[in-house]
Design an enzyme around this catalytic site. Structure first.
Site: not given
Length: 309
Positions: A249-252
């Site tokens: 979920a890094a991008g989110d």
């Protein structure tokens, strides 16, 4: 939350993540043994909504889930994080799922089955926009139908909202749509798909997207940070050094944090730097929504980092 903070509206996907950990990601045709299996609430839309809400923003989510256990768990996760889930509708199709494999270095491969996400409807979007007290920040991704993405951006832009598109998974965007996007946030792979560019030429890809109409482009580069580009300047945003456990979920986390900072009145560059801290924390924890930090954790992390400089 500051009373002057703008609201955030997220229109997007809600998935249950089915996560398997492995030593190494399998090659084509290869069968391997997994180490653990876990389920986490996820979906790019849900993740970004939860990320922003846990950071203190007033967030409303528009999306759809099925009338099943996964759908109920996703709605509960939104509510527990402080997201308004009034416009998350129940569809007569199974809740979206994502099959995620994570290796020991935190790298992942993902297969998404959209399910109820393709039942996201215009009526809920219209209602959410009408109910908002003032125009705010819109977040949209590509895990819902293309027609809904375009409709949402067009309607929100016409009502004075700041529009952010996270074009994942990547698909070609018309110049008409790009002209209505205030901030486009692809990762390096998505930027190449959108422009037909070559690896390592992210600055060139950003210029192409700006020339086609986007007001600002932020290309996320994983452990290399991000490139924040406008017509006036390109600025490299350096990452925080952490030991990654799961990058799911890094991008989110980054997108939700960027929207939060913008909603609080920060500049795009300031917001990008804040987002880098939030994403850094997220990759040190397993899962999608469970990995997303609360505001006090982020503030403490930034204080410690600044103290070490």
């Amino acid at each position: 939350m500051n009373t002057l903070t703008k609201p955030i509206l997220v229109v997007g996907s809600l998935n249950m993540d089915l996560v398997v950990t492995v030593d190494e990601l399998p090659q084509k045709g290869e069968t391997i043994f997994g180490k653990t299996f876990t389920t986490f609430p996820g979906g790019k839309g849900g993740n970004q909504a939860v990320a922003a809400a846990k950071l203190g923003s007033k967030v409303t989510m528009v999306g759809a889930v099925g009338r099943d256990e996964f759908g109920e768990r996703l709605r509960c996760s939104l509510l527990q994080s402080g997201v308004d889930a009034s416009y998350v509708s129940l569809a007569e199709i199974s809740t979206g799922t994502a099959l995620i494999t994570v290796d020991q270095k935190g790298a992942n491969s993902i297969v998404v089955v959209p399910g109820a996400n393709y039942a996201c409807c215009q009526q809920d979007i219209d209602s959410a926009l009408e109910e908002a007290e003032v125009p705010g920040i819109l977040l949209v991704q590509n895990e819902i139908p293309e027609t809904i993405v375009e409709y949402t951006i067009r309607e929100a832009k016409g009502k004075g909202w700041t529009t952010i598109l996270n074009p994942a998974p990547a698909r070609l965007l018309s110049e008409e749509l790009l002209s209505m996007i205030d901030i486009l946030i692809p990762n390096e792979t998505e930027a190449l798909v959108l422009t037909g560019g070559k690896a390592g030429a992210e600055d060139e890809a950003a210029k192409v997207l700006l020339d086609r109409g986007a007001a600002a482009v932020i290309i996320t580069l994983g452990n290399k940070g991000a490139l924040c580009c406008t017509v006036e300047q390109n600025q490299q945003i350096f990452p925080y050094k952490v030991d990654a456990v799961d990058t799911t979920a890094a991008g989110d986390a980054y997108v939700g944090a960027l929207a939060t900072a913008l909603a609080e009145g920060k500049t795009v560059l300031e917001s990008a730097k804040f987002a880098a801290a939030v994403a850094a924390i997220a990759v040190t924890r397993p899962g999608a929504q469970p990995s997303l930090p609360w505001r006090n954790e982020v503030d403490e992390f930034i204080r410690k980092q600044e103290g070490q400089q």
